[in-house]
Design an enzyme around this catalytic site. Structure first.
Site, PDB file in Angstrom:
ATOM      1  N   TYR A  17       1.063  -1.087  -0.023  1.00 14.76           N
ATOM      2  CA  TYR A  17      -0.137  -0.145   0.012  1.00 14.76           C
ATOM      3  C   TYR A  17       0.833   1.221  -0.023  1.00 14.76           C
ATOM      4  O   TYR A  17       0.566   2.057   0.843  1.00 14.76           O
ATOM      5  CB  TYR A  17      -0.905   0.019   1.089  1.00 14.76           C
ATOM      6  N   TYR A 144     -13.818  -6.117   4.247  1.00 17.58           N
ATOM      7  CA  TYR A 144     -12.460  -6.303   3.506  1.00 17.58           C
ATOM      8  C   TYR A 144     -12.248  -7.822   3.736  1.00 17.58           C
ATOM      9  O   TYR A 144     -12.278  -8.517   4.720  1.00 17.58           O
ATOM     10  CB  TYR A 144     -11.327  -5.620   4.525  1.00 17.58           C
ATOM     11  N   ASP A 245     -15.346 -15.179   7.178  1.00 20.35           N
ATOM     12  CA  ASP A 245     -14.048 -14.771   7.013  1.00 20.35           C
ATOM     13  C   ASP A 245     -13.296 -14.635   8.284  1.00 20.35           C
ATOM     14  O   ASP A 245     -13.487 -13.365   8.877  1.00 20.35           O
ATOM     15  CB  ASP A 245     -13.686 -13.593   6.241  1.00 20.35           C
ATOM     16  N   LYS A 274      -3.534 -15.703   9.067  1.00 18.27           N
ATOM     17  CA  LYS A 274      -2.828 -15.041   9.844  1.00 18.27           C
ATOM     18  C   LYS A 274      -2.104 -15.494  11.074  1.00 18.27           C
ATOM     19  O   LYS A 274      -1.125 -16.218  11.012  1.00 18.27           O
ATOM     20  CB  LYS A 274      -3.664 -13.748  10.224  1.00 18.27           C
TER      21      LYS A 274
END
Length: 428
Positions: A17, A144, A245, A274
């Site tokens: 980003y 997201y 998610d 993660k």
């Protein structure tokens, strides 16, 4: 840091980003241990982000390191096509112990975004096998789900970091995001937008996909558990699979092993990543029901059409196993509970601060939402100078520290936020 290294980094290395021509500053970390990241100069700073939610036991954890070293002596990698190995078998057994009985078929992949891709592929193949043309996904705004294209397509097309690609992506359906917070009294009006879209479009909706309880990069909002419970009921009524998610929220971050447990539901497909390996390596899993896996497998092409080169990587599976063993000792429950209590004591008073719009806390997550947008470059440097690592975005300063953090170090993180709020130059 060697000046030549800095120049090389600026010239050749593209960071997440960020820009290649006007990049944000990079800080050279030479080592990490426990809750600390160490600069080449010897300066240590406290990590308040667990390397984007993942390093839940901190860095250089002895048990996780040992698991990796032991596995390296056997094999670091071997293809998963036509081959099985002990670390993968143990990992899948350990995952099944954490999950409801309905979730029993596990696809091991590389990253969180890829697990979303796989979940969406599963759904498309599922409906194709049933000779039904369903290719539209229903989700909520401000969501997201990752940076790959199918994942991007179910991120908010206008209010997300991926709006740039909206013209290229398939068009899905977005309900209004929930307005009620986690602690509010439930009111059915909060789900009206979702209900209306589901009723109107149920014949073409392939699945519902959403983050449970917490919307991450979309604004770090915490919504009401009843909202998710109602979605499960609606999916049951209309025979629409539900994808959850848990990539960011899984493995204790919210105070429960998985955030969907706040709503006492069972998804049809679960995506995790993660913290699955304790932040040591990249690994994810997409886990589904026997019903979905059987329908895919018993109809043409009689297989799930996905196969990452590094799926089921033995090193990643081995360290994930040790991570789960650590979590099963349940010390994390005490750690996360203590973090949450301290967050509430030290951060809730900021609700009275003129620069603060809201403060949200759940488990080992704290969010300070500001009225103004933040100058990321200046504020991050401010935090480093105060001995902590935080990476704010938009108008949000958030904390997701390692579970092992002590109360003194946690206070150092919260004090740094308080100090930052007193400096006008850190805001745009």
């Amino acid at each position: 840091m060697n000046t030549n290294h800095l120049i090389f980094n600026l010239k050749h290395i593209w960071h997440p980003y960020d820009s290649m021509t006007k990049p944000l500053p990079c800080y050279f970390i030479s080592s990490a241990n426990g809750i600390y990241m160490q600069f080449k100069s010897g300066l240590k700073i406290i990590d308040g982000m667990s390397s984007w939610w993942s390093a839940i036991h901190g860095y250089n954890n002895f048990r996780l390191n040992k698991a990796l070293i032991q596995q390296i002596n056997n094999m670091s990698h071997i293809m998963f096509g036509g081959i099985i190995h002990q670390p993968a078998i143990l990992l899948c057994k350990n995952l099944l112990k954490l999950l409801p009985d309905e979730l029993e078929c596990i696809f091991l992949a590389d990253s969180g975004s890829v697990s979303i891709e796989i979940a969406m592929k599963m759904i498309l193949q599922y409906w194709n096998a049933l000779n039904k043309s369903k290719q539209i996904f229903l989700t909520i705004r401000n969501g997201y789900h990752g940076d790959t294209f199918s994942a991007i397509s179910v991120c908010d097309p206008y209010n997300s970091i991926h709006a740039l690609y909206s013209g290229f992506l398939p068009k899905h359906i977005f309900a209004n995001s929930p307005k009620l917070s986690f602690q509010d009294i439930w009111n059915n009006y909060d789900i009206h937008s979702f209900v209306n879209l589901l009723v109107k479009n149920h014949d073409k909706i392939a699945a519902v996909i959403l983050e449970p309880i917490i919307q991450g990069i979309g604004g770090m909002k915490f919504y009401h558990p009843t909202y998710l419970k109602q979605i499960r009921l609606l999916c049951n009524i209309y025979n629409i699979p539900l994808i959850i998610d848990e990539i960011a929220t899984g493995f204790g971050r919210t105070g429960k092993m998985f955030a969907y447990q706040y709503s006492n539901i069972v998804p049809d497909i679960l995506c995790i990543g993660k913290a699955l390996t304790g932040g040591m390596m990249t690994l994810s899993a997409t886990i589904t029901t026997k019903k979905i896996s059987d329908i895919i497998s018993q109809n043409k092409p009689y297989k799930l059409m996905h196969g990452p080169t590094f799926m089921g990587n033995p090193l990643a599976c081995a360290v994930a196993n040790e991570n789960i063993l650590i979590l099963q000792e349940n010390i994390w429950k005490i750690q996360v509970s203590n973090i949450e209590k301290q967050f509430k004591i030290e951060l809730f008073p900021l609700l009275q601060h003129p620069k603060v719009l809201d403060v949200r806390i759940l488990g080992a997550i704290a969010v300070v939402e500001c009225h103004q947008f933040i100058n990321i470059k200046l504020m991050q440097n401010f935090f480093v100078n105060h001995g902590v690592w935080l990476r704010p975005f938009k108008n949000l300063i958030y904390l997701t520290p390692p579970y092992i953090i002590d109360s003194f170090s946690l206070s150092k993180l919260t004090r740094a936020i308080k100090f930052a709020l007193e400096n006008e130059y850190l805001f745009q």
